[in-house]
Write a protein that holds these residues in place. Structure first.
Motif, PDB file in Angstrom:
ATOM      1  N   GLU A  50       0.959  -1.278   0.199  1.00  0.00           N
ATOM      2  CA  GLU A  50      -0.241  -0.110  -0.025  1.00  0.00           C
ATOM      3  C   GLU A  50       0.944   1.426  -0.288  1.00  0.00           C
ATOM      4  OE1 GLU A  50      -3.613   0.525   0.083  1.00  0.00           O
ATOM      5  OE2 GLU A  50      -4.062  -2.141   0.185  1.00  0.00           O
ATOM      6  N   VAL A  51       1.565   1.473  -1.077  1.00  0.00           N
ATOM      7  CA  VAL A  51       2.327   2.743  -1.150  1.00  0.00           C
ATOM      8  C   VAL A  51       1.474   3.960  -1.627  1.00  0.00           C
ATOM      9  CG1 VAL A  51       4.223   3.633  -2.737  1.00  0.00           C
ATOM     10  CG2 VAL A  51       4.775   1.402  -1.631  1.00  0.00           C
ATOM     11  N   SER A  52       0.990   4.688  -0.975  1.00  0.00           N
ATOM     12  CA  SER A  52      -0.141   5.960  -1.725  1.00  0.00           C
ATOM     13  C   SER A  52       0.405   6.871  -2.417  1.00  0.00           C
ATOM     14  CB  SER A  52       0.099   7.057   0.060  1.00  0.00           C
ATOM     15  OG  SER A  52       0.077   7.565   0.326  1.00  0.00           O
ATOM     16  N   ASP A  53      -0.500   7.305  -2.902  1.00  0.00           N
ATOM     17  CA  ASP A  53       0.744   8.487  -4.111  1.00  0.00           C
ATOM     18  C   ASP A  53       0.916   9.942  -3.593  1.00  0.00           C
ATOM     19  OD1 ASP A  53      -0.897   7.139  -6.356  1.00  0.00           O
ATOM     20  OD2 ASP A  53      -2.577   8.226  -6.309  1.00  0.00           O
ATOM     21  N   GLY A  54       0.667  10.012  -2.460  1.00  0.00           N
ATOM     22  CA  GLY A  54       1.201  11.007  -1.125  1.00  0.00           C
ATOM     23  C   GLY A  54       2.648  11.130  -0.982  1.00  0.00           C
ATOM     24  N   LEU A  55       2.526   9.590  -0.686  1.00  0.00           N
ATOM     25  CA  LEU A  55       4.170   8.892  -0.153  1.00  0.00           C
ATOM     26  C   LEU A  55       4.874   9.299  -1.438  1.00  0.00           C
ATOM     27  CD1 LEU A  55       5.793   7.949   1.557  1.00  0.00           C
ATOM     28  CD2 LEU A  55       5.124   5.492   1.352  1.00  0.00           C
ATOM     29  N   PHE A  56       3.829   9.122  -2.807  1.00  0.00           N
ATOM     30  CA  PHE A  56       5.950   8.302  -3.664  1.00  0.00           C
ATOM     31  C   PHE A  56       6.123   9.778  -4.340  1.00  0.00           C
ATOM     32  CE2 PHE A  56       6.953   6.664  -7.722  1.00  0.00           C
ATOM     33  CZ  PHE A  56       7.521   6.115  -7.594  1.00  0.00           C
ATOM     34  N   SER A  57       5.191  10.718  -4.221  1.00  0.00           N
ATOM     35  CA  SER A  57       5.189  11.329  -4.677  1.00  0.00           C
ATOM     36  C   SER A  57       5.826  12.590  -3.861  1.00  0.00           C
ATOM     37  CB  SER A  57       4.099  13.000  -3.915  1.00  0.00           C
ATOM     38  OG  SER A  57       3.117  12.719  -5.755  1.00  0.00           O
ATOM     39  N   LYS A  58       6.395  12.651  -2.667  1.00  0.00           N
ATOM     40  CA  LYS A  58       7.228  12.994  -1.702  1.00  0.00           C
ATOM     41  C   LYS A  58       8.668  12.090  -1.722  1.00  0.00           C
ATOM     42  CE  LYS A  58       3.950  13.589   2.822  1.00  0.00           C
ATOM     43  NZ  LYS A  58       3.982  12.516   3.742  1.00  0.00           N
ATOM     44  N   LEU A  59       8.651  10.421  -1.822  1.00  0.00           N
ATOM     45  CA  LEU A  59       9.937  10.331  -2.828  1.00  0.00           C
ATOM     46  C   LEU A  59      10.611  10.885  -3.312  1.00  0.00           C
ATOM     47  CD1 LEU A  59       8.341   6.885  -1.873  1.00  0.00           C
ATOM     48  CD2 LEU A  59      10.537   7.330  -0.527  1.00  0.00           C
ATOM     49  N   ARG A  60       9.077  11.120  -4.485  1.00  0.00           N
ATOM     50  CA  ARG A  60       9.653  11.637  -6.484  1.00  0.00           C
ATOM     51  C   ARG A  60      10.328  13.304  -5.369  1.00  0.00           C
ATOM     52  NH1 ARG A  60       9.238   8.847 -10.368  1.00  0.00           N
ATOM     53  NH2 ARG A  60       8.832  10.558 -12.161  1.00  0.00           N
ATOM     54  N   ALA A  61       9.989  13.946  -4.807  1.00  0.00           N
ATOM     55  CA  ALA A  61      10.552  14.942  -4.960  1.00  0.00           C
ATOM     56  C   ALA A  61      12.350  14.921  -3.842  1.00  0.00           C
ATOM     57  CB  ALA A  61      10.021  16.279  -3.867  1.00  0.00           C
ATOM     58  N   LYS A  62      11.905  13.856  -3.640  1.00  0.00           N
ATOM     59  CA  LYS A  62      13.496  13.519  -3.155  1.00  0.00           C
ATOM     60  C   LYS A  62      14.325  12.870  -3.641  1.00  0.00           C
ATOM     61  CE  LYS A  62      16.106  14.484   1.097  1.00  0.00           C
ATOM     62  NZ  LYS A  62      15.900  15.498   1.592  1.00  0.00           N
ATOM     63  N   PHE A  63      13.920  12.157  -4.336  1.00  0.00           N
ATOM     64  CA  PHE A  63      15.056  10.990  -4.969  1.00  0.00           C
ATOM     65  C   PHE A  63      14.479  11.098  -6.544  1.00  0.00           C
ATOM     66  CE2 PHE A  63      14.400   9.279  -0.668  1.00  0.00           C
ATOM     67  CZ  PHE A  63      15.371   9.132  -0.212  1.00  0.00           C
ATOM     68  N   THR A  64      15.399  10.631  -7.058  1.00  0.00           N
ATOM     69  CA  THR A  64      16.227  10.558  -8.908  1.00  0.00           C
ATOM     70  C   THR A  64      15.553   9.517  -8.743  1.00  0.00           C
ATOM     71  OG1 THR A  64      18.410   9.627  -8.395  1.00  0.00           O
ATOM     72  CG2 THR A  64      18.535  11.524  -8.685  1.00  0.00           C
ATOM     73  N   ASP A  65      14.920   9.133 -10.072  1.00  0.00           N
ATOM     74  CA  ASP A  65      14.573   8.311 -10.769  1.00  0.00           C
ATOM     75  C   ASP A  65      15.392   6.976  -9.974  1.00  0.00           C
ATOM     76  OD1 ASP A  65      12.260   9.903 -11.417  1.00  0.00           O
ATOM     77  OD2 ASP A  65      12.821   9.240 -13.770  1.00  0.00           O
ATOM     78  N   SER A  66      16.648   7.001 -10.549  1.00  0.00           N
ATOM     79  CA  SER A  66      17.473   6.014 -10.547  1.00  0.00           C
ATOM     80  C   SER A  66      17.556   5.885  -8.717  1.00  0.00           C
ATOM     81  CB  SER A  66      18.759   6.224 -10.653  1.00  0.00           C
ATOM     82  OG  SER A  66      18.268   6.053 -12.420  1.00  0.00           O
ATOM     83  N   GLN A  67      17.611   6.883  -8.170  1.00  0.00           N
ATOM     84  CA  GLN A  67      17.622   6.224  -6.429  1.00  0.00           C
ATOM     85  C   GLN A  67      16.404   5.860  -6.399  1.00  0.00           C
ATOM     86  OE1 GLN A  67      17.868  10.403  -6.020  1.00  0.00           O
ATOM     87  NE2 GLN A  67      20.442  10.154  -4.964  1.00  0.00           N
ATOM     88  N   LEU A  68      15.083   6.222  -6.738  1.00  0.00           N
ATOM     89  CA  LEU A  68      14.136   5.108  -6.664  1.00  0.00           C
ATOM     90  C   LEU A  68      14.069   4.348  -6.549  1.00  0.00           C
ATOM     91  CD1 LEU A  68      11.490   7.746  -7.004  1.00  0.00           C
ATOM     92  CD2 LEU A  68      11.900   6.831  -4.865  1.00  0.00           C
TER      93      LEU A  68
END
Length: 116
Positions: A50-68
């Motif tokens: 259960e990865v919410s859109d909000g959580l994933f948005s926070k991750l995308r703001a902090k990490f590059t695609d490669s890091q994710l």
């Protein structure tokens, strides 16, 4: 089973921080980035995931695609390894002997350990 705590200590993570892992969201021992990653790890560990859109948005703001991709692959591997070990009743191998281990012992693990 106990290798994670041993590796953490080897890499300089304090006993206090390992002990605070269960309360990372409110603990002063963790940075905001660490709290975000741990929240993601919790979400990826849920069944179903259960990865919410909000959580994933926070991750995308902090990490590059490669890091994710790397973070997600690492978390998925650890989930695989943990579930595999639990299914086979793999026990700690003594890496934390004399030290604190952040491995929770749940009811399912206790019942499996009690089997003949």
């Amino acid at each position: 089973m106990d290798i994670g705590s041993a590796v953490s200590r080897t890499n300089g993570i304090s006993r206090e921080k390992i002990e605070a892992l269960g309360d990372y969201a409110t603990s002063p021992f963790f940075s905001e980035t660490e709290k975000l990653v741990l929240e993601y790890a919790d979400a990826m560990t849920e069944t179903p995931v259960e990865v919410s859109d909000g959580l994933f948005s926070k991750l995308r703001a902090k990490f590059t695609d490669s890091q994710l991709v790397e973070l997600t692959a690492t978390l998925a591997w650890e989930n695989y390894r943990a579930r595999f070990d639990h299914a086979f009743g793999v026990e700690a191998e003594g890496f934390t002997k004399g030290s604190y281990c952040a491995m929770p012992v749940g009811a399912a693990w206790k019942s499996r350990a009690a089997r003949p």
